[in-house]
Enzyme design. Structure first.
Site, PDB file in Angstrom:
ATOM      1  N   GLY A 156      40.984  42.982  16.245  1.00 51.73           N
ATOM      2  CA  GLY A 156      39.484  43.568  17.065  1.00 51.73           C
ATOM      3  C   GLY A 156      40.195  43.228  18.489  1.00 51.73           C
ATOM      4  O   GLY A 156      40.976  43.174  19.068  1.00 51.73           O
ATOM      5  N   ILE A 165      41.678  44.642   8.308  1.00 51.99           N
ATOM      6  CA  ILE A 165      41.020  45.292   7.243  1.00 51.99           C
ATOM      7  C   ILE A 165      41.260  47.100   7.166  1.00 51.99           C
ATOM      8  O   ILE A 165      41.652  47.406   6.170  1.00 51.99           O
ATOM      9  CB  ILE A 165      39.808  45.240   7.313  1.00 51.99           C
ATOM     10  CG1 ILE A 165      39.952  45.574   6.031  1.00 51.99           C
ATOM     11  CG2 ILE A 165      39.356  46.290   8.113  1.00 51.99           C
ATOM     12  CD1 ILE A 165      38.026  45.429   5.365  1.00 51.99           C
ATOM     13  N   ASP A 217      41.004  41.941   3.943  1.00 50.41           N
ATOM     14  CA  ASP A 217      39.644  42.072   3.707  1.00 50.41           C
ATOM     15  C   ASP A 217      39.794  40.418   4.241  1.00 50.41           C
ATOM     16  O   ASP A 217      39.855  38.983   2.777  1.00 50.41           O
ATOM     17  CB  ASP A 217      39.692  41.902   2.744  1.00 50.41           C
ATOM     18  CG  ASP A 217      38.253  42.367   2.987  1.00 50.41           C
ATOM     19  OD1 ASP A 217      37.400  42.120   3.653  1.00 50.41           O
ATOM     20  OD2 ASP A 217      37.316  43.521   1.433  1.00 50.41           O
ATOM     21  N   TYR A 242      23.915  38.545  12.933  1.00 47.06           N
ATOM     22  CA  TYR A 242      24.886  38.103  13.645  1.00 47.06           C
ATOM     23  C   TYR A 242      24.725  36.439  14.555  1.00 47.06           C
ATOM     24  O   TYR A 242      25.244  35.386  13.866  1.00 47.06           O
ATOM     25  CB  TYR A 242      25.196  38.583  14.854  1.00 47.06           C
ATOM     26  CG  TYR A 242      26.076  38.272  15.774  1.00 47.06           C
ATOM     27  CD1 TYR A 242      27.879  37.959  15.518  1.00 47.06           C
ATOM     28  CD2 TYR A 242      26.047  37.857  17.241  1.00 47.06           C
ATOM     29  CE1 TYR A 242      28.938  37.704  16.124  1.00 47.06           C
ATOM     30  CE2 TYR A 242      27.430  37.826  17.743  1.00 47.06           C
ATOM     31  CZ  TYR A 242      28.774  37.480  17.442  1.00 47.06           C
ATOM     32  OH  TYR A 242      29.526  36.847  18.422  1.00 47.06           O
ATOM     33  N   LYS A 286      26.372  32.357  13.185  1.00 47.48           N
ATOM     34  CA  LYS A 286      27.032  31.589  14.116  1.00 47.48           C
ATOM     35  C   LYS A 286      26.861  30.235  13.565  1.00 47.48           C
ATOM     36  O   LYS A 286      27.149  29.564  14.158  1.00 47.48           O
ATOM     37  CB  LYS A 286      27.619  31.938  15.663  1.00 47.48           C
ATOM     38  CG  LYS A 286      27.713  33.282  16.023  1.00 47.48           C
ATOM     39  CD  LYS A 286      29.510  33.106  15.178  1.00 47.48           C
ATOM     40  CE  LYS A 286      30.741  34.601  15.224  1.00 47.48           C
ATOM     41  NZ  LYS A 286      31.867  33.999  14.680  1.00 47.48           N
ATOM     42  N   ILE A 336      33.012  39.368  26.831  1.00 44.39           N
ATOM     43  CA  ILE A 336      34.417  39.535  26.935  1.00 44.39           C
ATOM     44  C   ILE A 336      34.226  41.148  27.459  1.00 44.39           C
ATOM     45  O   ILE A 336      34.633  42.115  26.751  1.00 44.39           O
ATOM     46  CB  ILE A 336      34.853  39.467  25.835  1.00 44.39           C
ATOM     47  CG1 ILE A 336      34.880  37.774  25.438  1.00 44.39           C
ATOM     48  CG2 ILE A 336      36.489  39.255  26.444  1.00 44.39           C
ATOM     49  CD1 ILE A 336      34.968  36.316  26.105  1.00 44.39           C
TER      50      ILE A 336
HETATM   51  C1  AKB Z   1      27.969  40.439  21.083  1.00 43.21           C
HETATM   52  O1  AKB Z   1      27.775  41.277  21.906  1.00 43.21           O
HETATM   53  O2  AKB Z   1      27.487  40.756  20.034  1.00 43.21           O
HETATM   54  C2  AKB Z   1      29.867  39.177  21.373  1.00 43.21           C
HETATM   55  C3  AKB Z   1      28.686  38.259  22.208  1.00 43.21           C
HETATM   56  C4  AKB Z   1      28.517  37.843  23.175  1.00 43.21           C
HETATM   57  O3  AKB Z   1      29.209  37.854  20.657  1.00 43.21           O
HETATM   58  N1  AKB Z   1      29.884  39.897  22.010  1.00 43.21           N
END
Ligand code: AKB
Length: 322
Positions: free
Chosen positions: A12, A36, A53, A143, A147, A173
């Site tokens: 990635g 993967i 995986d 997501y 986290k 990033i």
């Molecule tokens: C996203 O945009 O989902 C990622 C992040 C900010 O964790 N780049």
């Protein structure tokens, strides 16, 4: 001290550059890259690579045992935008992989873990300017939920089982080697590719959407720095706020126009606008600066100069071979 490192999700955007950096530091034979698929051919051809995986506990364990691994960087994750399309898959990948690695560390099969968190842990109820380390975290994306929960588990495994897990909350990033996939901050990479290739970009966020961002070199430095820090200086074992700069699409476009004056940008916001609107505009990372001396180097002008220079070379080389 020599280290045997396993990188999960090495193909990635961040995983690939981290692999190159760690191979420089520790030697090619000491850094095992896994993913993967074999899609990232530069990475696959540049050292030891295994298909793995991240959801497969036995596979991860076997890799750790076969290569006598002591340190794992878990970079595999489904990001914010793709996670909204596949919520259950995002939950399963992001949580299962974390538990596998934390449990291997709890069982003393590995000594040290790096796990990335994100500004996605924050939500609409978080203060948006100069967001503090300790504040409300009510994420709106799957997501972000993985986290936020992951951070709690990291701290729990550290406190209860003495697991040496370290983490930072990455902002968006920006890099030129490997393209990101499935994030909301991806526009800030796509815009440079399209500027160099076609001199125009349809931006999926509104022109004034300010988000925290960072150049890849700074992100890799932060990752290496926190992993090299003495354990007692890493006082936060959930995840550290980390910041460099903040900007809007309009500001990146203006900085690109200094190099490509006829660059055109259109704003066509989509579902990712809601995600971006739920995230902070800027981050207070004073704990990282205090505890392990974090310092960023790249400002927007530096990033634009480097991105355009590198991508011009990349696309020239591609047009020569096609
Ligand atoms: C996203 O945009 O989902 C990622 C992040 C900010 O964790 N780049």
């Amino acid at each position: 001290m020599s280290s045997k490192i396993l990188i999960i999700g090495a193909g990635g955007q961040i995983g690939s550059e981290l692999t190159y950096k760690l191979r420089q530091m520790y030697g090619e034979e000491n850094v095992i890259a896994t993913d993967i698929n074999r899609n990232n051919s530069d990475l696959v051809n540049s050292g030891t690579f295994e298909i793995l995986d991240a959801k497969d506990y036995e596979g991860v364990k076997k890799c750790v045992e076969t290569y006598n691994i002591d340190t794992v960087y878990l970079m595999a994750a489904m990001l914010s935008a793709t996670g909204e399309k596949f919520p259950e898959e995002a939950w399963n990948l992001n949580m299962d992989s974390l538990f596998h690695v934390l449990n291997l560390a709890k069982g003393k099969l590995i000594k040290k873990v790096f796990w990335p968190s994100s500004i996605a842990v924050f939500g609409p109820t978080t203060p948006t300017k100069y967001t503090p380390q300790y504040t409300t975290t009510e994420p709106k994306t799957v997501y972000g939920i993985t986290k936020q929960v992951g951070e709690r588990w990291c701290e729990y495994y550290h406190d209860k089982y003495d697991v040496d897990v370290r983490s930072i909350r990455y902002p968006g990033i920006i890099s030129w080697k490997t393209i990101p996939g499935g994030g909301t901050t991806d526009y800030a990479v796509e815009i440079y590719h399209e500027a160099v290739k076609t001199k125009s970009y349809n931006c999926f966020l509104k022109e004034d959407t300010e988000l925290p961002m960072m150049f890849m070199d700074d992100a890799i430095k932060a990752t290496v720095d926190i992993m090299m820090a003495e354990p007692e200086t890493v006082k936060i074992r959930s995840s550290y706020n980390l910041a460099a700069i903040s900007f809007t699409p309009k500001e990146v476009a203006a900085s690109i126009k200094k190099y490509i004056p006829d660059f055109k940008i259109n704003y066509v916001p989509d579902y990712r606008q809601d995600i971006a609107d739920s995230w902070p505009k800027s981050i207070n990372d004073s704990y990282a600066r205090q505890d392990w001396n974090w310092k960023h180097s790249f400002l927007l002008e530096d990033i634009t100069k480097e991105m355009i220079f590198q991508l011009r070379k990349t696309y020239k080389a591609i047009s020569r071979t096609s």
